[in-house]
Design an enzyme around this catalytic site. Structure first.
Site, PDB file in Angstrom:
ATOM      1  N   ASP A 125     -55.188 -37.305 -57.999  1.00 49.75           N
ATOM      2  CA  ASP A 125     -54.693 -35.934 -57.846  1.00 49.75           C
ATOM      3  C   ASP A 125     -53.539 -35.781 -56.860  1.00 49.75           C
ATOM      4  O   ASP A 125     -52.927 -34.715 -56.769  1.00 49.75           O
ATOM      5  CB  ASP A 125     -55.836 -34.999 -57.440  1.00 49.75           C
ATOM      6  CG  ASP A 125     -56.643 -35.502 -56.246  1.00 49.75           C
ATOM      7  OD1 ASP A 125     -56.025 -36.008 -55.282  1.00 49.75           O
ATOM      8  OD2 ASP A 125     -57.881 -35.403 -56.274  1.00 49.75           O
ATOM      9  N   HIS A 140     -56.073 -45.983 -58.568  1.00 53.16           N
ATOM     10  CA  HIS A 140     -56.161 -45.666 -59.996  1.00 53.16           C
ATOM     11  C   HIS A 140     -54.931 -44.932 -60.504  1.00 53.16           C
ATOM     12  O   HIS A 140     -54.956 -44.357 -61.592  1.00 53.16           O
ATOM     13  CB  HIS A 140     -57.428 -44.847 -60.276  1.00 53.16           C
ATOM     14  CG  HIS A 140     -58.681 -45.594 -59.958  1.00 53.16           C
ATOM     15  ND1 HIS A 140     -59.920 -44.989 -59.907  1.00 53.16           N
ATOM     16  CD2 HIS A 140     -58.900 -46.907 -59.672  1.00 53.16           C
ATOM     17  CE1 HIS A 140     -60.838 -45.897 -59.596  1.00 53.16           C
ATOM     18  NE2 HIS A 140     -60.239 -47.057 -59.449  1.00 53.16           N
ATOM     19  N   SER A 240     -69.286 -42.534 -54.957  1.00 58.58           N
ATOM     20  CA  SER A 240     -70.600 -43.092 -55.280  1.00 58.58           C
ATOM     21  C   SER A 240     -70.544 -44.599 -55.422  1.00 58.58           C
ATOM     22  O   SER A 240     -71.573 -45.254 -55.580  1.00 58.58           O
ATOM     23  CB  SER A 240     -71.130 -42.464 -56.569  1.00 58.58           C
ATOM     24  OG  SER A 240     -70.229 -42.710 -57.642  1.00 58.58           O
ATOM     25  N   ASN A 264     -71.410 -39.317 -48.221  1.00 60.69           N
ATOM     26  CA  ASN A 264     -71.484 -38.911 -49.625  1.00 60.69           C
ATOM     27  C   ASN A 264     -72.790 -38.171 -49.881  1.00 60.69           C
ATOM     28  O   ASN A 264     -73.833 -38.552 -49.356  1.00 60.69           O
ATOM     29  CB  ASN A 264     -71.415 -40.134 -50.542  1.00 60.69           C
ATOM     30  CG  ASN A 264     -71.208 -39.764 -51.993  1.00 60.69           C
ATOM     31  OD1 ASN A 264     -70.130 -39.308 -52.368  1.00 60.69           O
ATOM     32  ND2 ASN A 264     -72.224 -39.929 -52.828  1.00 60.69           N
TER      33      ASN A 264
END
Length: 295
Positions: A125, A140, A240, A264
């Protein structure tokens, strides 16, 4: 080798000896600060840090089950490419309207102060850069870039979005369609969609992100590993650790016997190897740690 103490959570948690113990938020922060103070910190972030900016998580608690398009499907099937680009175009305006939240800004502040040596993110993003972070490794890729798979030409996603609207006027308004974690939406019938091609070679265009089933570019992982190599502690926030890229960086840190703090909500695949696990939201925890580290 760092001691593996209890996994600490607000309220109650299981101690390292199997007994139940209660921890306050203050105790969680104190434990983290004891590990972090005076150490160079590398940070790995996942989707959990961007949920407070309105971008949903693939795997967080309550996240709907999704089957993202694989790289093989995109590459081998024209209908899949049409479906992807049509859905991605509908979600693009809403995705780019998302703003950095206090968690992103907290990490930027820590980098500016010389406490954090850089950020590795699994997110596409671009919010870390927009928050002011300078050294960001987007493992990514990033949704704001588009690459030709044939000649390698790079484009701004904004320019490609404008070309798509020229070819497909019906996609000009994203409406209120549900947004996906990678800025895409589900679309029922993309058959009339007109694909833009590379203006250099007319090759196939693809957002410059790593699809499921696609390898992370080697140079990206080398850069990410270098950040961990130069650090004295690794903080993992909002991931995660289901995706292999995160586990590989955790492996790198534990081989170097670095302390590892995981922040998390819910279980991660790295909990058993964490020096400290804080089961809480990434944004509020990072803000609290910044305030204490910079006081």
């Amino acid at each position: 080798m760092p001691v593996r103490p209890a996994i600490l959570r607000p309220g109650t948690a299981e101690g390292s000896d199997g007994s139940d113990a209660a921890y306050t938020t203050q105790e969680l922060l104190d434990s983290a600060l004891e590990i972090l103070r005076g150490r160079r910190i590398a940070v790995l972030t996942g989707a959990g840090i961007s949920t407070d900016s309105g971008i949903p998580d693939y795997r967080g608690e309550g996240a709907p089950v999704r089957n993202p398009m694989t790289f093989a499907q995109f590459l081998d099937d024209l209908d899949y490419r049409k479906r992807y680009w049509a859905g991605s175009q509908l979600g693009w305006q809403r995705f780019t309207a998302a703003q950095p939240n206090d968690g992103h800004r907290a990490l930027a502040d820590l980098e500016l102060a010389g406490v954090v040596n850089g950020i590795v993110t699994q997110n596409v993003d671009g919010l870390h850069l927009r928050a002011g972070s300078q050294r960001v490794v987007d493992l990514h890729g990033s949704m704001d870039r588009v690459r030709c798979l044939h000649c390698g030409q790079l484009y701004s996603r904004t320019d490609i979005a404008a070309r798509i609207v020229e070819l497909n006027a019906w996609l000009a308004d994203p409406g209120t369609v549900p947004l996906g974690p990678d800025g895409d939406v589900e679309i029922a019938d993309p058959s009339s969609f007109q694909l833009p091609g590379c203006s250099v070679c007319d090759g196939t265009l693809k957002p410059d992100i790593v699809f499921f089933g696609e390898f992370i570019p080697k140079e990206k992982f080398i850069e990410a590993s270098a950040l961990v190599q130069q650090a004295e502690v690794l903080v993992i926030a909002g991931s995660s650790l289901v995706v292999n890229s995160g586990i590989r960086l955790l492996d790198h840190a534990t081989r170097r016997r670095l302390p590892v703090i995981i922040i998390n909500r819910g279980i991660t695949k790295g909990d058993a190897r964490a020096t400290l696990k804080i089961d809480a939201g990434a944004t509020e925890t990072l803000v609290a740690l910044r305030d204490r580290l910079l006081e």
